[in-house]
Write a protein that holds these residues in place. Structure first.
Motif, PDB file in Angstrom:
ATOM      1  N   PHE A   1      47.623 -46.741  15.017  1.00 47.74           N
ATOM      2  CA  PHE A   1      48.085 -48.072  14.629  1.00 47.74           C
ATOM      3  C   PHE A   1      49.396 -47.952  13.858  1.00 47.74           C
ATOM      4  CE2 PHE A   1      43.707 -50.383  14.312  1.00 47.74           C
ATOM      5  CZ  PHE A   1      43.392 -49.934  15.588  1.00 47.74           C
ATOM      6  N   ALA A   2      50.229 -48.989  13.981  1.00 48.19           N
ATOM      7  CA  ALA A   2      51.481 -49.033  13.233  1.00 48.19           C
ATOM      8  C   ALA A   2      51.713 -50.444  12.721  1.00 48.19           C
ATOM      9  CB  ALA A   2      52.648 -48.586  14.098  1.00 48.19           C
ATOM     10  N   ILE A   3      51.950 -50.553  11.420  1.00 52.02           N
ATOM     11  CA  ILE A   3      52.228 -51.840  10.808  1.00 52.02           C
ATOM     12  C   ILE A   3      53.729 -51.963  10.579  1.00 52.02           C
ATOM     13  CG2 ILE A   3      51.861 -50.997   8.448  1.00 52.02           C
ATOM     14  CD1 ILE A   3      50.629 -53.762   7.810  1.00 52.02           C
ATOM     15  N   SER A   4      54.252 -53.157  10.793  1.00 52.57           N
ATOM     16  CA  SER A   4      55.677 -53.409  10.559  1.00 52.57           C
ATOM     17  C   SER A   4      55.846 -54.866  10.151  1.00 52.57           C
ATOM     18  CB  SER A   4      56.494 -53.106  11.821  1.00 52.57           C
ATOM     19  OG  SER A   4      56.082 -53.931  12.896  1.00 52.57           O
ATOM     20  N   ARG A   5      56.997 -55.170   9.576  1.00 51.70           N
ATOM     21  CA  ARG A   5      57.247 -56.561   9.198  1.00 51.70           C
ATOM     22  C   ARG A   5      58.685 -56.915   9.512  1.00 51.70           C
ATOM     23  NH1 ARG A   5      56.094 -57.420   2.974  1.00 51.70           N
ATOM     24  NH2 ARG A   5      56.816 -59.540   3.434  1.00 51.70           N
ATOM     25  N   ASP A   6      58.863 -58.178   9.889  1.00 56.82           N
ATOM     26  CA  ASP A   6      60.177 -58.747  10.116  1.00 56.82           C
ATOM     27  C   ASP A   6      60.406 -59.753   9.000  1.00 56.82           C
ATOM     28  OD1 ASP A   6      62.351 -60.322  10.944  1.00 56.82           O
ATOM     29  OD2 ASP A   6      61.897 -60.005  13.057  1.00 56.82           O
TER      30      ASP A   6
ATOM     31  N   THR B   1      57.055 -62.319   9.311  1.00 55.27           N
ATOM     32  CA  THR B   1      55.967 -61.963  10.223  1.00 55.27           C
ATOM     33  C   THR B   1      55.617 -60.486  10.070  1.00 55.27           C
ATOM     34  OG1 THR B   1      56.649 -63.653  11.824  1.00 55.27           O
ATOM     35  CG2 THR B   1      55.247 -61.882  12.646  1.00 55.27           C
ATOM     36  N   VAL B   2      54.335 -60.204  10.083  1.00 49.78           N
ATOM     37  CA  VAL B   2      53.864 -58.817  10.054  1.00 49.78           C
ATOM     38  C   VAL B   2      53.129 -58.536  11.358  1.00 49.78           C
ATOM     39  CG1 VAL B   2      51.710 -59.407   8.866  1.00 49.78           C
ATOM     40  CG2 VAL B   2      52.598 -57.079   8.729  1.00 49.78           C
ATOM     41  N   TYR B   3      53.304 -57.330  11.844  1.00 55.11           N
ATOM     42  CA  TYR B   3      52.715 -56.927  13.119  1.00 55.11           C
ATOM     43  C   TYR B   3      51.781 -55.737  12.920  1.00 55.11           C
ATOM     44  CZ  TYR B   3      56.768 -59.564  14.749  1.00 55.11           C
ATOM     45  OH  TYR B   3      57.710 -60.541  14.959  1.00 55.11           O
ATOM     46  N   LEU B   4      50.812 -55.635  13.796  1.00 56.58           N
ATOM     47  CA  LEU B   4      49.965 -54.444  13.849  1.00 56.58           C
ATOM     48  C   LEU B   4      49.913 -53.998  15.303  1.00 56.58           C
ATOM     49  CD1 LEU B   4      48.199 -52.514  12.152  1.00 56.58           C
ATOM     50  CD2 LEU B   4      46.227 -53.868  12.919  1.00 56.58           C
ATOM     51  N   GLN B   5      50.624 -52.941  15.613  1.00 51.88           N
ATOM     52  CA  GLN B   5      50.579 -52.362  16.943  1.00 51.88           C
ATOM     53  C   GLN B   5      49.401 -51.405  17.005  1.00 51.88           C
ATOM     54  OE1 GLN B   5      52.588 -52.927  19.727  1.00 51.88           O
ATOM     55  NE2 GLN B   5      51.059 -51.659  20.773  1.00 51.88           N
ATOM     56  N   MET B   6      48.490 -51.661  17.912  1.00 53.46           N
ATOM     57  CA  MET B   6      47.268 -50.868  18.023  1.00 53.46           C
ATOM     58  C   MET B   6      47.250 -50.168  19.377  1.00 53.46           C
ATOM     59  SD  MET B   6      44.501 -53.490  16.329  1.00 53.46           S
ATOM     60  CE  MET B   6      44.607 -54.659  17.672  1.00 53.46           C
ATOM     61  N   ASN B   7      47.299 -48.870  19.354  1.00 55.46           N
ATOM     62  CA  ASN B   7      47.279 -48.061  20.570  1.00 55.46           C
ATOM     63  C   ASN B   7      46.015 -47.205  20.612  1.00 55.46           C
ATOM     64  OD1 ASN B   7      49.916 -49.009  21.210  1.00 55.46           O
ATOM     65  ND2 ASN B   7      50.824 -47.367  19.974  1.00 55.46           N
ATOM     66  N   SER B   8      45.712 -46.683  21.774  1.00 53.64           N
ATOM     67  CA  SER B   8      44.544 -45.810  21.964  1.00 53.64           C
ATOM     68  C   SER B   8      43.303 -46.437  21.342  1.00 53.64           C
ATOM     69  CB  SER B   8      44.807 -44.429  21.350  1.00 53.64           C
ATOM     70  OG  SER B   8      45.944 -43.830  21.926  1.00 53.64           O
TER      71      SER B   8
ATOM     72  N   GLU C   1      36.888 -54.279   5.870  1.00 54.82           N
ATOM     73  CA  GLU C   1      37.521 -53.038   5.461  1.00 54.82           C
ATOM     74  C   GLU C   1      39.029 -53.085   5.649  1.00 54.82           C
ATOM     75  OE1 GLU C   1      35.582 -50.120   7.919  1.00 54.82           O
ATOM     76  OE2 GLU C   1      36.926 -50.456   9.612  1.00 54.82           O
ATOM     77  N   PHE C   2      39.708 -52.328   4.811  1.00 53.85           N
ATOM     78  CA  PHE C   2      41.155 -52.210   4.875  1.00 53.85           C
ATOM     79  C   PHE C   2      41.561 -51.446   6.129  1.00 53.85           C
ATOM     80  CE2 PHE C   2      45.421 -51.478   3.547  1.00 53.85           C
ATOM     81  CZ  PHE C   2      45.712 -50.156   3.829  1.00 53.85           C
ATOM     82  N   VAL C   3      42.657 -51.893   6.777  1.00 57.73           N
ATOM     83  CA  VAL C   3      43.173 -51.204   7.959  1.00 57.73           C
ATOM     84  C   VAL C   3      44.566 -50.646   7.693  1.00 57.73           C
ATOM     85  CG1 VAL C   3      43.857 -51.439  10.374  1.00 57.73           C
ATOM     86  CG2 VAL C   3      41.821 -52.648   9.530  1.00 57.73           C
ATOM     87  N   ALA C   4      45.483 -51.511   7.252  1.00 55.40           N
ATOM     88  CA  ALA C   4      46.859 -51.064   7.055  1.00 55.40           C
ATOM     89  C   ALA C   4      47.564 -52.035   6.122  1.00 55.40           C
ATOM     90  CB  ALA C   4      47.607 -50.978   8.386  1.00 55.40           C
TER      91      ALA C   4
ATOM     92  N   SER D   1      46.062 -51.022  24.537  1.00 55.76           N
ATOM     93  CA  SER D   1      46.856 -51.411  23.376  1.00 55.76           C
ATOM     94  C   SER D   1      46.852 -52.921  23.187  1.00 55.76           C
ATOM     95  CB  SER D   1      48.314 -50.947  23.551  1.00 55.76           C
ATOM     96  OG  SER D   1      48.412 -49.546  23.661  1.00 55.76           O
ATOM     97  N   LEU D   2      47.024 -53.326  21.948  1.00 52.12           N
ATOM     98  CA  LEU D   2      47.221 -54.722  21.582  1.00 52.12           C
ATOM     99  C   LEU D   2      48.199 -54.765  20.420  1.00 52.12           C
ATOM    100  CD1 LEU D   2      43.650 -56.359  21.503  1.00 52.12           C
ATOM    101  CD2 LEU D   2      45.488 -56.917  23.095  1.00 52.12           C
TER     102      LEU D   2
END
Length: 120
Positions: A68-73, A78-85, A46-49, A17-18
């Protein structure tokens, strides 16, 4: 002037994960949609999220759904991209993007990119 600064890339083994972060600045950025794109060597970007300005709506490319999961604070802009597996095919330079829309259009603003490398 909108500025986007990505961080969090690196080298990870397959299955790992990253979490990518993108710090956005500029007086209009809080009303913008934010997104992540990627470009692998020899391939088109290419588009991801993407996530709406309110954070209520998200979109993902099919190949990352469930991983993957995108979120924003909004307080931190700030926007985050949690990348698993992670998979070797996720290897690319990942770019943060911002604009009134970031899905199905070319975003107005781009970050400099951060490298993600997934080893098999």
């Amino acid at each position: 002037q909108v500025q986007l600064v990505e961080s969090g890339g690196g080298l990870v083994q397959a299955g790992g994960s990253l979490r990518l972060s993108c710090a956005a600045s500029g007086r209009t950025v809080s009303s913008y949609a934010l997104g992540w794109f990627r470009q692998a060597p020899g391939k088109e970007r290419e588009f991801v999220a993407a996530i709406s300005w309110s954070g209520d709506t998200t979109h993902y490319r099919d190949s990352v759904k469930g991983r993957f999961a995108i979120s924003r604070d909004k307080a931190k802009n700030t926007v985050y991209l949690q990348m698993n597996s992670l998979k070797p095919e996720d290897t690319a330079v990942y770019y943060c993007a911002a604009g009134p829309r970031v899905v199905a259009v070319t975003p107005l603003h781009w970050g400099q990119g951060t490298q993600v490398t997934v080893s098999s």
